[in-house]
Design a protein around this motif. Structure first.
Motif, PDB file in Angstrom:
ATOM      1  N   GLY A   1       0.060  10.198   3.300  1.00 45.16           N
ATOM      2  CA  GLY A   1      -1.195  10.179   2.559  1.00 45.16           C
ATOM      3  C   GLY A   1      -1.291   9.096   1.513  1.00 45.16           C
TER       4      GLY A   1
ATOM      5  N   ARG B   1      -7.545   1.500   3.493  1.00 49.29           N
ATOM      6  CA  ARG B   1      -7.321   2.893   3.078  1.00 49.29           C
ATOM      7  C   ARG B   1      -8.016   3.848   4.043  1.00 49.29           C
ATOM      8  NH1 ARG B   1      -9.671   5.851  -2.373  1.00 49.29           N
ATOM      9  NH2 ARG B   1      -9.017   7.953  -1.792  1.00 49.29           N
ATOM     10  N   GLU B   2      -9.238   3.537   4.424  1.00 50.83           N
ATOM     11  CA  GLU B   2      -9.965   4.400   5.354  1.00 50.83           C
ATOM     12  C   GLU B   2      -9.279   4.420   6.716  1.00 50.83           C
ATOM     13  OE1 GLU B   2     -14.442   4.894   7.292  1.00 50.83           O
ATOM     14  OE2 GLU B   2     -14.032   3.313   5.836  1.00 50.83           O
TER      15      GLU B   2
ATOM     16  N   GLY C   1      -6.144   6.521   6.663  1.00 54.59           N
ATOM     17  CA  GLY C   1      -6.321   7.927   6.319  1.00 54.59           C
ATOM     18  C   GLY C   1      -5.647   8.328   5.032  1.00 54.59           C
ATOM     19  N   ALA C   2      -5.312   7.364   4.194  1.00 54.65           N
ATOM     20  CA  ALA C   2      -4.588   7.657   2.951  1.00 54.65           C
ATOM     21  C   ALA C   2      -5.507   8.312   1.926  1.00 54.65           C
ATOM     22  CB  ALA C   2      -3.997   6.378   2.373  1.00 54.65           C
ATOM     23  N   ASP C   3      -4.928   9.205   1.148  1.00 53.36           N
ATOM     24  CA  ASP C   3      -5.665   9.831   0.040  1.00 53.36           C
ATOM     25  C   ASP C   3      -5.728   8.917  -1.168  1.00 53.36           C
ATOM     26  OD1 ASP C   3      -6.082  12.437   1.318  1.00 53.36           O
ATOM     27  OD2 ASP C   3      -3.923  12.685   1.101  1.00 53.36           O
ATOM     28  N   VAL C   4      -4.649   8.168  -1.398  1.00 53.09           N
ATOM     29  CA  VAL C   4      -4.584   7.290  -2.562  1.00 53.09           C
ATOM     30  C   VAL C   4      -3.923   5.978  -2.169  1.00 53.09           C
ATOM     31  CG1 VAL C   4      -4.452   9.200  -4.222  1.00 53.09           C
ATOM     32  CG2 VAL C   4      -2.342   8.169  -3.348  1.00 53.09           C
TER      33      VAL C   4
ATOM     34  N   VAL D   1      -3.628  13.458  -8.877  1.00 54.38           N
ATOM     35  CA  VAL D   1      -2.909  13.203  -7.632  1.00 54.38           C
ATOM     36  C   VAL D   1      -1.891  14.327  -7.425  1.00 54.38           C
ATOM     37  CG1 VAL D   1      -1.445  11.581  -6.377  1.00 54.38           C
ATOM     38  CG2 VAL D   1      -3.184  10.726  -7.972  1.00 54.38           C
ATOM     39  N   SER D   2      -1.826  14.843  -6.212  1.00 51.88           N
ATOM     40  CA  SER D   2      -0.882  15.909  -5.900  1.00 51.88           C
ATOM     41  C   SER D   2       0.554  15.440  -6.112  1.00 51.88           C
ATOM     42  CB  SER D   2      -1.075  16.359  -4.448  1.00 51.88           C
ATOM     43  OG  SER D   2       0.039  17.090  -3.983  1.00 51.88           O
TER      44      SER D   2
ATOM     45  N   GLU E   1       0.144  18.634 -10.302  1.00 48.85           N
ATOM     46  CA  GLU E   1      -0.717  17.456 -10.239  1.00 48.85           C
ATOM     47  C   GLU E   1      -0.320  16.439 -11.306  1.00 48.85           C
ATOM     48  OE1 GLU E   1      -4.971  19.041  -8.472  1.00 48.85           O
ATOM     49  OE2 GLU E   1      -4.714  18.955 -10.655  1.00 48.85           O
TER      50      GLU E   1
ATOM     51  N   LEU F   1       2.313  15.130  -2.845  1.00 51.46           N
ATOM     52  CA  LEU F   1       2.008  13.887  -2.139  1.00 51.46           C
ATOM     53  C   LEU F   1       2.897  12.751  -2.648  1.00 51.46           C
ATOM     54  CD1 LEU F   1       0.133  12.303  -0.178  1.00 51.46           C
ATOM     55  CD2 LEU F   1      -1.367  11.890  -2.149  1.00 51.46           C
TER      56      LEU F   1
END
Length: 418
Positions: free
Chosen positions: A78, A109-110, A113-116, A180-181, A220, A184
């Motif tokens: 992610g 990034r899109e 599929g990364a979250d950050v 941010v998790s 987080e 992750l």
């Protein structure tokens, strides 16, 4: 992606996405002409790694057909790691880095599929400006580009067999306005370090300290602004491992103390040692210092469980618990006779304490501490084969003692007091 052109202060710039349109010659030119002069050798992957990777994103900015900027990113679950961003020396601060980040990074990034997005940035407190650029200027750039900063220190792993780790790093993060998790980030640390250094990294104190910092921050991580970087404490491996292992070290009281009144003693010992570390005192093995001080404090308070064999005290001075559940021991994966259920930890502690001194020491060394048989054998003065036989006998006796106590419970008997 179709190449795009943008007018800048130095003229027209063409942006090329080499993920869509591979060009190995252009990649090699950008590596040699831009990345090599911009990063210390230990921070650079080998060019062949970039050439052979099927997942790495590479973007190049060209002026009159000459590479003037390059950006490299690698997906890790992610997280999209912005591994490198550099502009040819002599034309920096002309907007080329901003073009690469603004035009290419959102699409990467899109696609990944990364979250950050995370970017490794040198901490200006630990990396003065010099031949390879100005870390403070880099922080200002990332802040203008919409990045925040994770509130944890970082170290770049060893990227080549002949390279060293690069300590004293920070992690810029985009987006900067969302928590941010921690899971992750922890997963990213593990995947990144494993891919660079192998599975043996899990035995490395610095790596474990980096993970411990993330875990200590809670579920987080709230990004800081990049100008708040002095608020991120530099990594202190001894302090972080001490903080990580404090909760589970209370398990030592099951073998060290006569009763449950000793938690405050342990809290006081840990607090004193932690103060010494934070003040800058160098303690080669903080865990040993803690347990030696704990033994002394319990003895002074009359709460120390005294073994008939003095070798136990020597072993316990080297005893530092780091397992989440040390009493699960060797049967964690295959319980011998309890239908897949583990007995209560207090019962296991009771049975271990009932062993004669030398077998009890063997169980502590092998099944609580996880010390390798050869090292444990040398510690107790046995050859390895004799030591393994001793451990086997001790384990069999522990299982038999537990079975007897469980049978006694089922028949209405009572467990003896500790």
């Amino acid at each position: 992606m179709t190449p795009s052109t943008v007018d800048t202060a130095i003229g027209r710039i063409e942006l090329r996405d080499l993920y869509d349109e591979p060009d190995l010659d252009l990649l090699r030119r950008a590596y040699v002409d831009i990345l090599v002069p911009s990063f210390p050798p230990d921070q650079l992957e080998d060019i062949e790694v970039l050439v052979e990777s099927s997942t790495t994103f590479v973007g190049v900015a060209l002026h009159d057909g000459v590479p003037v900027g390059v950006m490299v990113a690698d997906p890790f679950g992610g997280v999209l790691l912005l591994s490198y961003l550099a502009v040819r020396p002599g034309i920096r601060s002309g907007g080329i880095g901003g073009l690469l980040v603004g035009r290419l990074l959102p699409a990467w990034r899109e696609r990944s599929g990364a979250d950050v997005v995370l970017a490794e940035v040198e901490d200006p407190r630990l990396h003065p400006g010099g031949e390879f650029g100005d870390p403070t200027a880099r922080l200002r750039f990332y802040q203008r580009a919409g990045f925040g900063m994770l509130p944890v220190p970082f170290a770049q792993p060893r990227l080549r067999p002949d390279a060293l780790r690069e300590p004293g790093m920070l992690l810029a993060v985009q987006p900067r306005d969302a928590a941010v998790s921690s899971d992750l980030v922890k997963s990213f640390f593990i995947e990144y370090f494993e891919s660079a250094e192998g599975l043996e990294v899990h035995d490395d104190p610095e790596f474990n300290a980096l993970v411990a910092v993330v875990e200590r921050r809670g579920p987080e991580l709230t990004p800081l602004t990049l100008d708040q970087h002095p608020a991120v404490p530099p990594l202190d491996v001894a302090v972080e491992l001490l903080r990580r292992d404090y909760p589970t070290t209370a398990n030592a009281l099951d073998l060290l103390a006569t009763d449950g009144r000793t938690r405050q003693v342990l809290d006081d010992v840990w607090a004193r040692v932690l103060v010494r570390l934070v003040a800058g005192e160098r303690l080669p093995r903080p865990g040993v210092v803690v347990l030696a001080a704990l033994l002394d404090a319990l003895s002074d308070a009359g709460l120390l469980f005294v073994s008939p064999d003095p070798v136990d005290a020597d072993v316990l001075r080297w005893w530092f618990l780091g397992e989440d559940d040390p009493w699960a021991g060797w049967w964690r994966k295959d319980p011998p006779s309890w239908d897949g259920a583990l007995p209560p930890r207090s019962l296991v502690a009771l049975t271990v304490r009932r062993l004669p001194p030398l077998p009890r020491v063997a169980v502590i060394l092998s099944d609580v501490l996880g010390i390798a048989p050869a090292e444990a054998a040398a510690f107790v003065g046995h050859d390895e084969q004799a030591y393994l036989e001793l451990v086997g006998v001790a384990r069999t006796e522990v299982v038999a003692l537990i079975d007897r106590e469980l049978d006694k419970e089922e028949s209405g008997g009572h467990l003896p007091a500790m």
